[in-house]
Design a protein around this motif. Structure first.
Motif, PDB file in Angstrom:
ATOM      1  N   ALA A  71      -8.379  13.373  22.945  1.00  0.00           N
ATOM      2  CA  ALA A  71      -8.145  14.024  24.233  1.00  0.00           C
ATOM      3  C   ALA A  71      -8.495  15.506  24.170  1.00  0.00           C
ATOM      4  CB  ALA A  71      -6.683  13.868  24.644  1.00  0.00           C
ATOM      5  N   LEU A  72      -9.017  16.002  25.273  1.00  0.00           N
ATOM      6  CA  LEU A  72      -9.184  17.435  25.513  1.00  0.00           C
ATOM      7  C   LEU A  72      -9.191  17.599  27.026  1.00  0.00           C
ATOM      8  CD1 LEU A  72      -9.710  20.392  24.846  1.00  0.00           C
ATOM      9  CD2 LEU A  72     -12.116  19.840  24.501  1.00  0.00           C
ATOM     10  N   PHE A  73      -8.083  18.099  27.556  1.00  0.00           N
ATOM     11  CA  PHE A  73      -7.913  18.192  29.009  1.00  0.00           C
ATOM     12  C   PHE A  73      -7.252  19.504  29.395  1.00  0.00           C
ATOM     13  CE2 PHE A  73      -8.084  13.626  28.208  1.00  0.00           C
ATOM     14  CZ  PHE A  73      -9.003  13.235  29.158  1.00  0.00           C
ATOM     15  N   LEU A  74      -7.624  19.987  30.574  1.00  0.00           N
ATOM     16  CA  LEU A  74      -7.050  21.202  31.148  1.00  0.00           C
ATOM     17  C   LEU A  74      -6.607  20.934  32.575  1.00  0.00           C
ATOM     18  CD1 LEU A  74      -9.836  23.791  30.257  1.00  0.00           C
ATOM     19  CD2 LEU A  74      -7.736  23.376  28.999  1.00  0.00           C
ATOM     20  N   ARG A  75      -5.576  21.662  32.987  1.00  0.00           N
ATOM     21  CA  ARG A  75      -5.252  21.643  34.411  1.00  0.00           C
ATOM     22  C   ARG A  75      -6.451  22.225  35.147  1.00  0.00           C
ATOM     23  NH1 ARG A  75       0.476  21.216  35.554  1.00  0.00           N
ATOM     24  NH2 ARG A  75      -0.006  22.062  37.600  1.00  0.00           N
ATOM     25  N   PRO A  76      -6.872  21.634  36.251  1.00  0.00           N
ATOM     26  CA  PRO A  76      -8.089  22.089  36.945  1.00  0.00           C
ATOM     27  C   PRO A  76      -8.117  23.591  37.247  1.00  0.00           C
ATOM     28  CG  PRO A  76      -7.365  20.008  37.850  1.00  0.00           C
ATOM     29  CD  PRO A  76      -6.290  20.452  36.893  1.00  0.00           C
ATOM     30  N   GLU A  77      -6.983  24.162  37.585  1.00  0.00           N
ATOM     31  CA  GLU A  77      -6.976  25.592  37.939  1.00  0.00           C
ATOM     32  C   GLU A  77      -7.161  26.513  36.725  1.00  0.00           C
ATOM     33  OE1 GLU A  77      -2.526  24.347  37.983  1.00  0.00           O
ATOM     34  OE2 GLU A  77      -4.466  23.396  38.321  1.00  0.00           O
ATOM     35  N   TYR A  78      -7.166  25.940  35.517  1.00  0.00           N
ATOM     36  CA  TYR A  78      -7.368  26.739  34.303  1.00  0.00           C
ATOM     37  C   TYR A  78      -8.735  26.491  33.654  1.00  0.00           C
ATOM     38  CZ  TYR A  78      -2.643  28.404  34.656  1.00  0.00           C
ATOM     39  OH  TYR A  78      -1.499  29.034  35.088  1.00  0.00           O
ATOM     40  N   GLU A  79      -9.588  25.759  34.328  1.00  0.00           N
ATOM     41  CA  GLU A  79     -10.939  25.548  33.813  1.00  0.00           C
ATOM     42  C   GLU A  79     -11.754  26.832  33.942  1.00  0.00           C
ATOM     43  OE1 GLU A  79     -12.560  22.195  35.907  1.00  0.00           O
ATOM     44  OE2 GLU A  79     -11.084  20.822  35.059  1.00  0.00           O
ATOM     45  N   LYS A  80     -12.802  26.931  33.130  1.00  0.00           N
ATOM     46  CA  LYS A  80     -13.746  28.061  33.157  1.00  0.00           C
ATOM     47  C   LYS A  80     -13.083  29.386  32.797  1.00  0.00           C
ATOM     48  CE  LYS A  80     -16.854  25.756  36.266  1.00  0.00           C
ATOM     49  NZ  LYS A  80     -17.675  25.774  37.434  1.00  0.00           N
ATOM     50  N   LYS A  81     -12.080  29.329  31.919  1.00  0.00           N
ATOM     51  CA  LYS A  81     -11.408  30.535  31.441  1.00  0.00           C
ATOM     52  C   LYS A  81     -11.485  30.641  29.915  1.00  0.00           C
ATOM     53  CE  LYS A  81      -8.104  30.485  35.276  1.00  0.00           C
ATOM     54  NZ  LYS A  81      -8.713  31.501  36.097  1.00  0.00           N
ATOM     55  N   GLY A  82     -12.245  29.727  29.270  1.00  0.00           N
ATOM     56  CA  GLY A  82     -12.377  29.758  27.816  1.00  0.00           C
ATOM     57  C   GLY A  82     -11.321  28.973  27.069  1.00  0.00           C
ATOM     58  N   ILE A  83     -10.372  28.392  27.785  1.00  0.00           N
ATOM     59  CA  ILE A  83      -9.279  27.660  27.139  1.00  0.00           C
ATOM     60  C   ILE A  83      -9.790  26.382  26.491  1.00  0.00           C
ATOM     61  CG2 ILE A  83      -7.108  26.420  27.550  1.00  0.00           C
ATOM     62  CD1 ILE A  83      -6.603  28.513  29.824  1.00  0.00           C
ATOM     63  N   GLY A  84     -10.642  25.649  27.186  1.00  0.00           N
ATOM     64  CA  GLY A  84     -11.195  24.421  26.620  1.00  0.00           C
ATOM     65  C   GLY A  84     -11.932  24.695  25.322  1.00  0.00           C
ATOM     66  N   ARG A  85     -12.706  25.761  25.306  1.00  0.00           N
ATOM     67  CA  ARG A  85     -13.457  26.126  24.097  1.00  0.00           C
ATOM     68  C   ARG A  85     -12.518  26.486  22.954  1.00  0.00           C
ATOM     69  NH1 ARG A  85     -18.581  28.453  22.899  1.00  0.00           N
ATOM     70  NH2 ARG A  85     -18.665  28.443  20.641  1.00  0.00           N
ATOM     71  N   LEU A  86     -11.450  27.227  23.232  1.00  0.00           N
ATOM     72  CA  LEU A  86     -10.472  27.577  22.193  1.00  0.00           C
ATOM     73  C   LEU A  86      -9.796  26.335  21.622  1.00  0.00           C
ATOM     74  CD1 LEU A  86      -8.730  30.738  23.671  1.00  0.00           C
ATOM     75  CD2 LEU A  86     -10.058  30.623  21.564  1.00  0.00           C
ATOM     76  N   LEU A  87      -9.382  25.438  22.502  1.00  0.00           N
ATOM     77  CA  LEU A  87      -8.760  24.192  22.038  1.00  0.00           C
ATOM     78  C   LEU A  87      -9.756  23.368  21.230  1.00  0.00           C
ATOM     79  CD1 LEU A  87      -6.747  23.289  25.243  1.00  0.00           C
ATOM     80  CD2 LEU A  87      -5.747  23.710  22.981  1.00  0.00           C
ATOM     81  N   HIS A  88     -10.970  23.249  21.732  1.00  0.00           N
ATOM     82  CA  HIS A  88     -12.033  22.497  21.069  1.00  0.00           C
ATOM     83  C   HIS A  88     -12.265  23.033  19.660  1.00  0.00           C
ATOM     84  CE1 HIS A  88     -16.398  22.102  20.105  1.00  0.00           C
ATOM     85  NE2 HIS A  88     -16.258  20.891  20.613  1.00  0.00           N
ATOM     86  N   ASP A  89     -12.456  24.346  19.551  1.00  0.00           N
ATOM     87  CA  ASP A  89     -12.774  24.942  18.258  1.00  0.00           C
ATOM     88  C   ASP A  89     -11.590  24.860  17.292  1.00  0.00           C
ATOM     89  OD1 ASP A  89     -15.240  25.440  19.385  1.00  0.00           O
ATOM     90  OD2 ASP A  89     -15.036  27.624  19.347  1.00  0.00           O
ATOM     91  N   THR A  90     -10.383  25.045  17.789  1.00  0.00           N
ATOM     92  CA  THR A  90      -9.188  24.922  16.945  1.00  0.00           C
ATOM     93  C   THR A  90      -9.086  23.506  16.393  1.00  0.00           C
ATOM     94  OG1 THR A  90      -8.035  26.615  18.223  1.00  0.00           O
ATOM     95  CG2 THR A  90      -6.660  25.101  16.935  1.00  0.00           C
ATOM     96  N   MET A  91      -9.293  22.536  17.254  1.00  0.00           N
ATOM     97  CA  MET A  91      -9.200  21.129  16.869  1.00  0.00           C
ATOM     98  C   MET A  91     -10.270  20.769  15.843  1.00  0.00           C
ATOM     99  SD  MET A  91      -9.384  17.866  19.463  1.00  0.00           S
ATOM    100  CE  MET A  91     -10.786  18.565  20.330  1.00  0.00           C
ATOM    101  N   LEU A  92     -11.521  21.172  16.078  1.00  0.00           N
ATOM    102  CA  LEU A  92     -12.591  20.817  15.141  1.00  0.00           C
ATOM    103  C   LEU A  92     -12.453  21.558  13.813  1.00  0.00           C
ATOM    104  CD1 LEU A  92     -15.782  20.352  17.313  1.00  0.00           C
ATOM    105  CD2 LEU A  92     -14.325  18.630  16.280  1.00  0.00           C
ATOM    106  N   GLU A  93     -11.974  22.787  13.861  1.00  0.00           N
ATOM    107  CA  GLU A  93     -11.744  23.524  12.611  1.00  0.00           C
ATOM    108  C   GLU A  93     -10.738  22.759  11.742  1.00  0.00           C
ATOM    109  OE1 GLU A  93     -12.747  26.318   9.980  1.00  0.00           O
ATOM    110  OE2 GLU A  93     -13.625  26.191  11.975  1.00  0.00           O
ATOM    111  N   TRP A  94      -9.657  22.295  12.364  1.00  0.00           N
ATOM    112  CA  TRP A  94      -8.671  21.506  11.624  1.00  0.00           C
ATOM    113  C   TRP A  94      -9.281  20.193  11.149  1.00  0.00           C
ATOM    114  CZ3 TRP A  94      -6.714  16.611  12.638  1.00  0.00           C
ATOM    115  CH2 TRP A  94      -5.706  16.186  11.761  1.00  0.00           C
ATOM    116  N   TYR A  95      -9.943  19.485  12.048  1.00  0.00           N
ATOM    117  CA  TYR A  95     -10.500  18.175  11.709  1.00  0.00           C
ATOM    118  C   TYR A  95     -11.399  18.272  10.481  1.00  0.00           C
ATOM    119  CZ  TYR A  95     -13.030  13.805  11.900  1.00  0.00           C
ATOM    120  OH  TYR A  95     -13.584  12.595  11.555  1.00  0.00           O
ATOM    121  N   PHE A  96     -12.339  19.213  10.496  1.00  0.00           N
ATOM    122  CA  PHE A  96     -13.287  19.314   9.385  1.00  0.00           C
ATOM    123  C   PHE A  96     -12.681  19.978   8.145  1.00  0.00           C
ATOM    124  CE2 PHE A  96     -16.577  18.564  12.745  1.00  0.00           C
ATOM    125  CZ  PHE A  96     -17.033  17.365  12.219  1.00  0.00           C
TER     126      PHE A  96
END
Length: 147
Positions: A71-96
């Motif tokens: 999963a990677l989801f944001l409340r619609p009103e918080y899209e396009k603020k860089g939050i998805g990218r931060l969550l994505h990168d944090t998650m992949l850094e841990w995964y790898f």
């Protein structure tokens, strides 16, 4: 804004976020139970949440057992603020940091999510299920993307 590891007590707010999305919405909210979320953040992998004013506005969950982004989801009103990218990168850094095995995810075609994953270095490798695009990220792709 704060990114932190998801805890069991976050599940109610995670479900609110998951059910607030307009794209990749669940056909039935009961398809993803609180028990499923708990299993994925405590047994199968790990999750992260983004809080703004103590409210969870986004979350990401990696499934280490299935080598999958669950999963990677944001409340619609918080899209396009860089939050998805931060969550994505944090998650992949841990995964790898846990495995060098490639990770995959599925998302609906012609969505902002599809564009997001393409821009963030994911490679389309086929389809998943009836109607999702399957993407993969290898360890080397991740390291090269980070520079």
């Amino acid at each position: 804004m704060r990114i932190r590891e998801a805890e069991i007590y976050d599940i109610k707010q995670i479900q609110i976020v998951r059910n607030s999305v307009s794209e990749n919405a669940l056909s039935d909210p009961k398809l993803v139970s609180d028990e499923d979320c708990e299993e994925f953040i405590t047994i199968r992998g790990k999750g992260w949440v983004c809080e703004v004013d103590r409210q969870i506005v986004g979350f990401a969950i990696a499934d280490l057992k299935g080598n999958n982004i669950w999963a990677l989801f944001l409340r619609p009103e918080y899209e396009k603020k860089g939050i998805g990218r931060l969550l994505h990168d944090t998650m992949l850094e841990w995964y790898f940091s846990q495995t060098k095995t490639k990770v995959w995810l599925g998302t609906a075609p012609n969505t902002r999510a599809e564009t997001f994953y393409r821009k963030n270095g994911w490679t389309e490798v086929g389809t998943h299920g009836k109607c999702e695009i399957k993407f993969e990220m290898t360890y080397n792709d991740w390291i090269n993307k980070k520079g």
